[in-house]
Scaffold this motif. Structure first.
Motif, PDB file in Angstrom:
ATOM      1  N   HIS A  98     -32.835 -29.233 -56.901  1.00  0.00           N
ATOM      2  CA  HIS A  98     -31.744 -29.234 -58.343  1.00  0.00           C
ATOM      3  C   HIS A  98     -31.057 -27.877 -58.035  1.00  0.00           C
ATOM      4  O   HIS A  98     -29.749 -27.573 -58.162  1.00  0.00           O
ATOM      5  N   VAL A  99     -31.823 -27.215 -57.766  1.00  0.00           N
ATOM      6  CA  VAL A  99     -31.530 -25.387 -58.286  1.00  0.00           C
ATOM      7  C   VAL A  99     -30.968 -24.445 -57.028  1.00  0.00           C
ATOM      8  O   VAL A  99     -30.094 -24.103 -56.437  1.00  0.00           O
ATOM      9  N   PHE A 100     -30.850 -25.966 -55.562  1.00  0.00           N
ATOM     10  CA  PHE A 100     -30.781 -25.764 -54.768  1.00  0.00           C
ATOM     11  C   PHE A 100     -28.937 -25.981 -54.555  1.00  0.00           C
ATOM     12  O   PHE A 100     -28.248 -25.172 -53.869  1.00  0.00           O
ATOM     13  N   LEU A 101     -28.695 -26.529 -55.110  1.00  0.00           N
ATOM     14  CA  LEU A 101     -27.101 -26.657 -55.183  1.00  0.00           C
ATOM     15  C   LEU A 101     -26.420 -25.500 -56.136  1.00  0.00           C
ATOM     16  O   LEU A 101     -25.014 -25.867 -55.649  1.00  0.00           O
ATOM     17  N   LYS A 159     -33.959 -18.300 -49.813  1.00  0.00           N
ATOM     18  CA  LYS A 159     -34.825 -17.440 -50.169  1.00  0.00           C
ATOM     19  C   LYS A 159     -34.387 -17.609 -51.712  1.00  0.00           C
ATOM     20  O   LYS A 159     -35.318 -17.504 -52.334  1.00  0.00           O
ATOM     21  N   GLU A 160     -32.968 -17.745 -52.308  1.00  0.00           N
ATOM     22  CA  GLU A 160     -32.862 -17.292 -53.612  1.00  0.00           C
ATOM     23  C   GLU A 160     -32.989 -19.003 -54.322  1.00  0.00           C
ATOM     24  O   GLU A 160     -34.022 -18.468 -55.383  1.00  0.00           O
ATOM     25  N   THR A 161     -32.693 -19.374 -53.767  1.00  0.00           N
ATOM     26  CA  THR A 161     -33.494 -20.954 -54.322  1.00  0.00           C
ATOM     27  C   THR A 161     -35.383 -21.102 -53.831  1.00  0.00           C
ATOM     28  O   THR A 161     -35.373 -21.634 -55.391  1.00  0.00           O
ATOM     29  N   GLU A 162     -36.058 -20.791 -53.005  1.00  0.00           N
ATOM     30  CA  GLU A 162     -37.027 -20.791 -53.612  1.00  0.00           C
ATOM     31  C   GLU A 162     -37.553 -19.904 -55.039  1.00  0.00           C
ATOM     32  O   GLU A 162     -38.721 -20.172 -55.818  1.00  0.00           O
ATOM     33  N   GLU A 163     -37.040 -18.501 -54.600  1.00  0.00           N
ATOM     34  CA  GLU A 163     -37.488 -17.436 -55.737  1.00  0.00           C
ATOM     35  C   GLU A 163     -36.896 -18.161 -57.484  1.00  0.00           C
ATOM     36  O   GLU A 163     -38.020 -18.177 -58.299  1.00  0.00           O
ATOM     37  N   ILE A 164     -35.592 -19.029 -57.700  1.00  0.00           N
ATOM     38  CA  ILE A 164     -35.029 -18.837 -59.071  1.00  0.00           C
ATOM     39  C   ILE A 164     -36.339 -20.465 -58.933  1.00  0.00           C
ATOM     40  O   ILE A 164     -36.966 -20.469 -60.414  1.00  0.00           O
TER      41      ILE A 164
END
Length: 56
Positions: free
Chosen positions: A36-39, A45-50
């Motif tokens: 979901h966040v990857f969208l 890296k930003e997706t993993e952090e979030i």
């Protein structure tokens, strides 16, 4: 969650510092949350952090 697992019990255990319960939640929710966040962000890296911040 998995069949036979009481999600509310797991959440309660997490709130009391139970690392095993936290590991269960992390394992169960990481992939769907990550997808979901990857969208939204543009980098892995930003997706993993979030995703990790959301689970904590």
């Amino acid at each position: 969650m998995q069949e036979g697992v009481d999600e509310e019990d797991i959440k309660q255990r997490c709130s009391h510092g139970d690392r095993a319960a936290y590991a269960l939640l992390y394992t169960f929710y990481f992939k769907p949350l990550y997808r979901h966040v990857f969208l939204f962000p543009k980098s892995k890296k930003e997706t993993e952090e979030i995703t990790c911040s959301s689970i904590i």
